[in-house]
Structures are given as C-alpha cells and as structure tokens.
Design a protein around this motif. Structure first.
Motif, PDB file in Angstrom:
ATOM      1  N   MET A   1       0.931  -1.050   0.317  1.00  0.00           N
ATOM      2  CA  MET A   1       0.187   0.222  -0.027  1.00  0.00           C
ATOM      3  C   MET A   1       0.852   1.023   0.332  1.00  0.00           C
ATOM      4  SD  MET A   1      -2.148   2.057   2.977  1.00  0.00           S
ATOM      5  CE  MET A   1      -1.416   2.111   4.283  1.00  0.00           C
ATOM      6  N   LYS A   2       0.100   2.129  -0.973  1.00  0.00           N
ATOM      7  CA  LYS A   2       0.838   3.259  -0.297  1.00  0.00           C
ATOM      8  C   LYS A   2       0.079   4.410  -0.046  1.00  0.00           C
ATOM      9  CE  LYS A   2       1.615   3.619  -5.552  1.00  0.00           C
ATOM     10  NZ  LYS A   2       2.516   3.471  -6.799  1.00  0.00           N
ATOM     11  N   THR A   3       0.594   5.515   0.666  1.00  0.00           N
ATOM     12  CA  THR A   3       0.106   6.573   1.148  1.00  0.00           C
ATOM     13  C   THR A   3       0.166   8.199   0.657  1.00  0.00           C
ATOM     14  OG1 THR A   3      -0.085   5.531   3.806  1.00  0.00           O
ATOM     15  CG2 THR A   3      -0.736   7.467   3.291  1.00  0.00           C
ATOM     16  N   ILE A   4      -0.059   8.801   0.181  1.00  0.00           N
ATOM     17  CA  ILE A   4       0.231   9.856  -0.729  1.00  0.00           C
ATOM     18  C   ILE A   4      -0.847  10.751  -0.304  1.00  0.00           C
ATOM     19  CG2 ILE A   4       0.105  11.245  -2.823  1.00  0.00           C
ATOM     20  CD1 ILE A   4      -0.319   7.239  -3.169  1.00  0.00           C
ATOM     21  N   LEU A   5       0.301  12.302   0.436  1.00  0.00           N
ATOM     22  CA  LEU A   5      -0.705  12.833   0.848  1.00  0.00           C
ATOM     23  C   LEU A   5      -0.796  14.714   0.335  1.00  0.00           C
ATOM     24  CD1 LEU A   5       1.551  13.897   3.934  1.00  0.00           C
ATOM     25  CD2 LEU A   5       0.063  12.434   3.577  1.00  0.00           C
ATOM     26  N   VAL A   6      -1.886  14.568  -0.455  1.00  0.00           N
ATOM     27  CA  VAL A   6      -1.550  15.951  -0.978  1.00  0.00           C
ATOM     28  C   VAL A   6      -2.360  17.422  -0.504  1.00  0.00           C
ATOM     29  CG1 VAL A   6      -3.295  16.604  -2.753  1.00  0.00           C
ATOM     30  CG2 VAL A   6      -2.926  14.002  -3.184  1.00  0.00           C
ATOM     31  N   THR A   7      -1.617  18.502  -0.199  1.00  0.00           N
ATOM     32  CA  THR A   7      -0.947  19.180   0.388  1.00  0.00           C
ATOM     33  C   THR A   7      -1.408  20.700  -0.144  1.00  0.00           C
ATOM     34  OG1 THR A   7       1.276  18.738   0.604  1.00  0.00           O
ATOM     35  CG2 THR A   7      -0.203  18.152   2.877  1.00  0.00           C
ATOM     36  N   GLY A   8      -1.052  22.016   0.134  1.00  0.00           N
ATOM     37  CA  GLY A   8      -1.423  23.129   0.079  1.00  0.00           C
ATOM     38  C   GLY A   8      -2.407  24.122   0.706  1.00  0.00           C
ATOM     39  N   SER A   9      -2.331  25.320  -0.137  1.00  0.00           N
ATOM     40  CA  SER A   9      -2.856  25.645   0.477  1.00  0.00           C
ATOM     41  C   SER A   9      -4.450  26.158   0.922  1.00  0.00           C
ATOM     42  CB  SER A   9      -2.401  27.265   0.629  1.00  0.00           C
ATOM     43  OG  SER A   9      -2.541  27.665  -0.969  1.00  0.00           O
ATOM     44  N   THR A  10      -5.654  26.627   1.035  1.00  0.00           N
ATOM     45  CA  THR A  10      -7.053  26.992   0.422  1.00  0.00           C
ATOM     46  C   THR A  10      -6.939  27.386  -0.788  1.00  0.00           C
ATOM     47  OG1 THR A  10      -7.435  27.518   3.064  1.00  0.00           O
ATOM     48  CG2 THR A  10      -8.687  27.628   0.711  1.00  0.00           C
ATOM     49  N   GLY A  11      -7.855  26.796  -1.915  1.00  0.00           N
ATOM     50  CA  GLY A  11      -7.638  27.244  -3.435  1.00  0.00           C
ATOM     51  C   GLY A  11      -6.551  26.420  -4.170  1.00  0.00           C
ATOM     52  N   ALA A  12      -5.915  25.767  -3.658  1.00  0.00           N
ATOM     53  CA  ALA A  12      -4.253  25.392  -4.531  1.00  0.00           C
ATOM     54  C   ALA A  12      -4.991  23.956  -5.801  1.00  0.00           C
ATOM     55  CB  ALA A  12      -3.499  24.919  -3.747  1.00  0.00           C
ATOM     56  N   GLY A  13      -6.191  22.951  -4.984  1.00  0.00           N
ATOM     57  CA  GLY A  13      -6.289  22.241  -5.900  1.00  0.00           C
ATOM     58  C   GLY A  13      -6.689  21.336  -5.799  1.00  0.00           C
ATOM     59  N   LYS A  14      -6.809  20.965  -4.453  1.00  0.00           N
ATOM     60  CA  LYS A  14      -6.522  19.695  -3.736  1.00  0.00           C
ATOM     61  C   LYS A  14      -7.824  18.728  -3.888  1.00  0.00           C
ATOM     62  CE  LYS A  14      -5.438  21.477   0.688  1.00  0.00           C
ATOM     63  NZ  LYS A  14      -5.903  22.677   0.049  1.00  0.00           N
ATOM     64  N   SER A  15      -8.899  19.260  -3.119  1.00  0.00           N
ATOM     65  CA  SER A  15      -9.917  18.767  -3.479  1.00  0.00           C
ATOM     66  C   SER A  15     -10.057  18.573  -4.997  1.00  0.00           C
ATOM     67  CB  SER A  15     -10.747  19.620  -2.799  1.00  0.00           C
ATOM     68  OG  SER A  15     -10.656  19.489  -1.627  1.00  0.00           O
ATOM     69  N   THR A  16     -10.086  19.152  -5.473  1.00  0.00           N
ATOM     70  CA  THR A  16     -10.093  19.032  -7.712  1.00  0.00           C
ATOM     71  C   THR A  16      -9.031  18.146  -7.742  1.00  0.00           C
ATOM     72  OG1 THR A  16     -10.654  21.614  -7.905  1.00  0.00           O
ATOM     73  CG2 THR A  16      -9.650  20.352  -9.784  1.00  0.00           C
ATOM     74  N   LEU A  17      -8.006  18.048  -7.253  1.00  0.00           N
ATOM     75  CA  LEU A  17      -7.283  16.683  -7.645  1.00  0.00           C
ATOM     76  C   LEU A  17      -7.992  15.558  -7.375  1.00  0.00           C
ATOM     77  CD1 LEU A  17      -3.415  16.673  -7.805  1.00  0.00           C
ATOM     78  CD2 LEU A  17      -4.352  15.007  -6.999  1.00  0.00           C
ATOM     79  N   ALA A  71      -6.861   2.686   6.083  1.00  0.00           N
ATOM     80  CA  ALA A  71      -5.180   2.520   6.098  1.00  0.00           C
ATOM     81  C   ALA A  71      -5.258   1.052   6.004  1.00  0.00           C
ATOM     82  CB  ALA A  71      -4.256   2.784   6.810  1.00  0.00           C
ATOM     83  N   ARG A  72      -6.037   0.299   6.972  1.00  0.00           N
ATOM     84  CA  ARG A  72      -5.925  -1.523   7.135  1.00  0.00           C
ATOM     85  C   ARG A  72      -6.402  -2.208   6.354  1.00  0.00           C
ATOM     86  NH1 ARG A  72      -7.001  -0.340  12.045  1.00  0.00           N
ATOM     87  NH2 ARG A  72      -8.973  -0.577  12.691  1.00  0.00           N
ATOM     88  N   TRP A  73      -7.372  -1.789   5.149  1.00  0.00           N
ATOM     89  CA  TRP A  73      -8.118  -1.785   4.139  1.00  0.00           C
ATOM     90  C   TRP A  73      -7.645  -1.430   2.627  1.00  0.00           C
ATOM     91  CZ3 TRP A  73      -9.828  -0.758  -0.534  1.00  0.00           C
ATOM     92  CH2 TRP A  73     -10.719  -1.757  -0.724  1.00  0.00           C
ATOM     93  N   CYS A  74      -6.554  -0.738   2.692  1.00  0.00           N
ATOM     94  CA  CYS A  74      -6.176  -0.527   1.927  1.00  0.00           C
ATOM     95  C   CYS A  74      -4.726  -0.698   1.520  1.00  0.00           C
ATOM     96  CB  CYS A  74      -5.718   1.420   1.910  1.00  0.00           C
ATOM     97  SG  CYS A  74      -6.918   2.292   0.763  1.00  0.00           S
ATOM     98  N   ASP A  75      -4.386  -1.488   2.820  1.00  0.00           N
ATOM     99  CA  ASP A  75      -3.069  -3.168   2.612  1.00  0.00           C
ATOM    100  C   ASP A  75      -3.405  -4.095   2.698  1.00  0.00           C
ATOM    101  OD1 ASP A  75      -0.135  -3.193   3.286  1.00  0.00           O
ATOM    102  OD2 ASP A  75      -1.082  -3.534   4.952  1.00  0.00           O
ATOM    103  N   GLU A  76      -4.585  -4.289   3.086  1.00  0.00           N
ATOM    104  CA  GLU A  76      -5.525  -5.871   2.445  1.00  0.00           C
ATOM    105  C   GLU A  76      -5.681  -5.952   1.935  1.00  0.00           C
ATOM    106  OE1 GLU A  76      -8.356  -6.197   5.644  1.00  0.00           O
ATOM    107  OE2 GLU A  76      -7.249  -5.985   7.009  1.00  0.00           O
ATOM    108  N   HIS A  77      -6.444  -4.525   0.932  1.00  0.00           N
ATOM    109  CA  HIS A  77      -5.872  -5.230  -0.973  1.00  0.00           C
ATOM    110  C   HIS A  77      -5.259  -4.351  -1.855  1.00  0.00           C
ATOM    111  CE1 HIS A  77     -10.118  -5.295   1.829  1.00  0.00           C
ATOM    112  NE2 HIS A  77     -10.099  -6.298  -0.299  1.00  0.00           N
ATOM    113  N   SER A  78      -4.236  -4.547  -1.100  1.00  0.00           N
ATOM    114  CA  SER A  78      -3.170  -3.707  -2.074  1.00  0.00           C
ATOM    115  C   SER A  78      -3.527  -2.247  -3.518  1.00  0.00           C
ATOM    116  CB  SER A  78      -2.709  -4.538  -3.325  1.00  0.00           C
ATOM    117  OG  SER A  78      -1.563  -5.842  -1.931  1.00  0.00           O
TER     118      SER A  78
END
Length: 142
Positions: A1-17, A71-78
């Motif tokens: 499983m990979k964990t990916i953080l999407v960060t940035g200021s308000t309005g930068a496009g995190k939710s859109t991405l 995270a557990r579910w993602c790890d179990e399901h790759s």
C-alpha cells in the motif's frame, strides 16, 4: 500500500485533484464537506475499488480511527490511500501517524518549472495541472 498526501493552501486545488483522481480510478471518497461522499468509514463493497481518498481529514469525527481503518483496508487490498489536508501537521495534530515512505504532493497555485519525480518520504511541489499528471501516474494500476 502507498500513502499519498496531497497538501497545499486553501484554493490550491487539493479537492479538485482528489475528486478527479477518485472518479478516474473508482476510488471511494470520504469527505465531511462533499454532500455525495461518505462522512465516516465504511468498507468499500466494490471489489474493484481503486483506493481510498480522504479529503479534509482533520474535520472528520474520529479522524484517527477513520484513517487507521482505511489504511488497514488499503493494505489488505493492495491499493493506495490518498489523504488531503492543508499541511502535514494537520494530520499529525489529530494523532495520525504518516508513514516514513509516504509521498507528498504539495500544490502551489503559482508553481512553475517541472516538478521533481515523486519520491517516497519526500515532498514534490507543483501546480494543479502538474500534480494531477503525477497523481494519475501514481494511481495507475501496475
């Protein structure tokens, strides 16, 4: 499983991405601000679920428990776990431990130049268009 953080200021496009990525890859979305999304952890019923996206993590009730279960579910399901928040500290303040090998895609509206290739344990900075392309590459089935 990979964990990916999407960060940035308000309005930068995190939710859109995250919304575009989830739609393209059949990911389950948990978001306290999105009317059509789940507000709490529910195990995905679709066997072809391409991952879990949790946006606005720090606003979730029981955020730590939700992220841990996902995270557990993602790890179990790759599949990958995608977390959207303004800054990494917003997650850590809720007691959510970020794996050392997490990839951080940091959005900046005015970023220019080619972003570095995402590397586990490091931050890659770019604008929405650049980060969407990188996110699609990360999410693509192997």
């Amino acid at each position: 499983m990979k964990t990916i953080l999407v960060t940035g200021s308000t309005g930068a496009g995190k939710s859109t991405l995250l919304a575009r990525l989830a739609g393209q890859n059949r990911m389950t979305i948990i978001d306290p601000f999105l009317p059509a999304a789940s507000k709490a952890w529910q195990e995905p019923t679709d066997a072809t679920c391409g991952g879990i996206v949790i946006d606005h993590v720090r606003y979730l009730d029981n955020a730590k428990a939700v992220v841990s279960a996902a995270a557990r579910w993602c790890d179990e399901h790759s599949v990958s776990l995608w977390l959207g928040e303004i800054w990494r500290g917003g997650l850590e303040s809720k007691g959510i431990a970020i794996p050392d090998d997490a990839i951080e895609l940091h959005l900046e509206r005015d970023a220019n130049g080619e972003p570095e290739a995402p590397v586990a344990g490091q931050r890659t900075v770019g604008n929405l268009h650049q980060m969407l392309l990188l996110a699609q590459q990360i999410a693509a089935p192997v």
